[in-house]
Design a protein around this motif. Sequence first.
Motif, PDB file in Angstrom:
ATOM      1  N   ILE A  30      51.852 -63.807 -40.238  1.00  0.00           N
ATOM      2  CA  ILE A  30      51.268 -63.446 -39.176  1.00  0.00           C
ATOM      3  C   ILE A  30      49.898 -64.207 -38.943  1.00  0.00           C
ATOM      4  O   ILE A  30      49.269 -64.649 -39.787  1.00  0.00           O
ATOM      5  CB  ILE A  30      50.947 -61.865 -39.292  1.00  0.00           C
ATOM      6  CG1 ILE A  30      49.996 -61.640 -40.306  1.00  0.00           C
ATOM      7  CG2 ILE A  30      52.168 -60.843 -39.366  1.00  0.00           C
ATOM      8  CD1 ILE A  30      49.435 -60.125 -40.407  1.00  0.00           C
ATOM      9  N   SER A  39      52.827 -65.042 -35.642  1.00  0.00           N
ATOM     10  CA  SER A  39      53.099 -63.822 -34.735  1.00  0.00           C
ATOM     11  C   SER A  39      51.592 -63.164 -34.976  1.00  0.00           C
ATOM     12  O   SER A  39      50.981 -63.092 -36.084  1.00  0.00           O
ATOM     13  CB  SER A  39      54.402 -63.214 -35.073  1.00  0.00           C
ATOM     14  OG  SER A  39      54.026 -62.336 -36.308  1.00  0.00           O
ATOM     15  N   VAL A  58      50.444 -59.464 -34.447  1.00  0.00           N
ATOM     16  CA  VAL A  58      50.936 -58.213 -34.601  1.00  0.00           C
ATOM     17  C   VAL A  58      50.179 -56.959 -34.181  1.00  0.00           C
ATOM     18  O   VAL A  58      48.877 -56.917 -34.849  1.00  0.00           O
ATOM     19  CB  VAL A  58      51.428 -57.832 -35.934  1.00  0.00           C
ATOM     20  CG1 VAL A  58      52.148 -56.552 -36.226  1.00  0.00           C
ATOM     21  CG2 VAL A  58      52.456 -59.111 -36.547  1.00  0.00           C
ATOM     22  N   ARG A 103      55.892 -54.977 -30.797  1.00  0.00           N
ATOM     23  CA  ARG A 103      54.583 -55.090 -31.468  1.00  0.00           C
ATOM     24  C   ARG A 103      54.186 -56.466 -31.970  1.00  0.00           C
ATOM     25  O   ARG A 103      53.053 -56.745 -32.050  1.00  0.00           O
ATOM     26  CB  ARG A 103      54.464 -54.281 -32.965  1.00  0.00           C
ATOM     27  CG  ARG A 103      55.162 -54.791 -33.963  1.00  0.00           C
ATOM     28  CD  ARG A 103      54.864 -54.027 -35.309  1.00  0.00           C
ATOM     29  NE  ARG A 103      55.890 -54.586 -36.286  1.00  0.00           N
ATOM     30  CZ  ARG A 103      55.367 -54.461 -37.587  1.00  0.00           C
ATOM     31  NH1 ARG A 103      54.231 -53.873 -37.844  1.00  0.00           N
ATOM     32  NH2 ARG A 103      56.041 -54.771 -38.596  1.00  0.00           N
ATOM     33  N   ALA A 104      55.076 -57.486 -32.002  1.00  0.00           N
ATOM     34  CA  ALA A 104      54.773 -58.899 -32.346  1.00  0.00           C
ATOM     35  C   ALA A 104      54.612 -59.783 -30.862  1.00  0.00           C
ATOM     36  O   ALA A 104      55.234 -59.518 -29.982  1.00  0.00           O
ATOM     37  CB  ALA A 104      55.849 -59.577 -33.103  1.00  0.00           C
TER      38      ALA A 104
END
Length: 455
Positions: free
Chosen positions: A179, A263, A265, A435-436
């Motif tokens: 992330i 990503s 998040v 959410r990502a």
Amino acid sequence: MRGAIDKYLARYAEPESRLASAIGERYQYALVVPACDERSDLLEGYEAAARAADGRVLVILVVNGPPDASASTRACNQALWSALRALPERARLADGAHLLAASAFDVLALDRFSDGRGVPSRQGVGLARRIGMDLALALWSKDRLACGVIGSTDADAALTAEYFPTIAAASAEFAPAEIGALLLPFSHVAGGDAAIDRATLLYELTLRYYVLGLASAGSPYAYQSVGSTLAIDAASYALVRGFPRRAAGEDFYLLDKLGKVASLVRARAGRVLIRSRRSERVPFGTGRRAHQIAEQGEPALYHPDGFHALAALLEGLDAFAVHGELARVVQNIRERVPRLARAVEAQLSAIGLDTALSEAKSQSALGAPLRRRIHTWFDALKTLRFIHALRDAELPSLPMGEALSRAPFLAGVRLASSPDELCRSLEALELSAPRARGPALLGQADPRAFTHGSS
């Protein structure tokens, strides 16, 4: 990954990162906070979170100010520094760098405001955040910090008890560099000035409206970029070479970079409470905008049709990634938004769309690799400029009430609410989406999964 971190620390990190070698303590979490012209009791905002953490917390507090700071700013910084120096000292690491013991956590206080140590005005809060994050990264690299997801917040924020458990959960779920950042939920709370309290909520509405508009268009950049709500992955931070040295907008630009390598998040717990206040510490931002709104009245919002035009463009770009035919990008725009086609095409010409797509096609395979490359090029800044260009050419901003009522992506929202209730309703829409976020995901998923309607 270790090589990228070592390279960053050796070539790009701020000198304060070397202080990590002098710290023998080991911490579970680090929290980076820039402070300029702040109250001396700011540490109280982190106590609830630190007491609920499952390990020791280090707050890296960068007290900063420019060499030409006003007398009041210098006095305020000095008062804060004096209050910090009254805490028990664990170690003096260098001139202007002290490891101190607060009631629920340790504080690594850095003096970047006094004579000879000031932060250049043009680098401001961006440099202050960078100094703190670089030091936290060095601690993580030397195994003095257990959690590689590093909190970044502000002096006007209060962190709830779920803050560090939420970061711990993300750290356990994702490997380093998997992330880019964790985006924590936030809300503004009253600061004691009724006019500013209301104005701040109205500004929050503009932020949430914009993100929901982007989500409705299928943009991978539909996320909040609020500096006090970030928890940043250390390895990803090194990959993008850290916070930009900017007087404002450093959070926006860092997330723009992070989303291209991993990503972003969105967390659903660990809320950050941000105190409403007047502020002119940075050229633009919540405090300054709240002051303007309090003086000038309700802010206008982007015309909803601008997001419809953005959707047409993004659909065309996604299709180009499959067929590689530039003419069909323009054709899609002319069919979807004929009234706005001329303005859209003018903006695309101005940013060099033809050249960018041709180069991308020559360097990436059709399909997911090309899609990711295209959306990495058409990034958060180009997206914002696209919306601004349509505003200036064809779609003037609308009064807030009119924009909210006309926006199709807000259908079902009860608009006859208080600003606080409306903020929470729009936040609920944000949290209902996947959410990502970020273009790094587009090599793996259908970009339409980013629209609010498909969540």
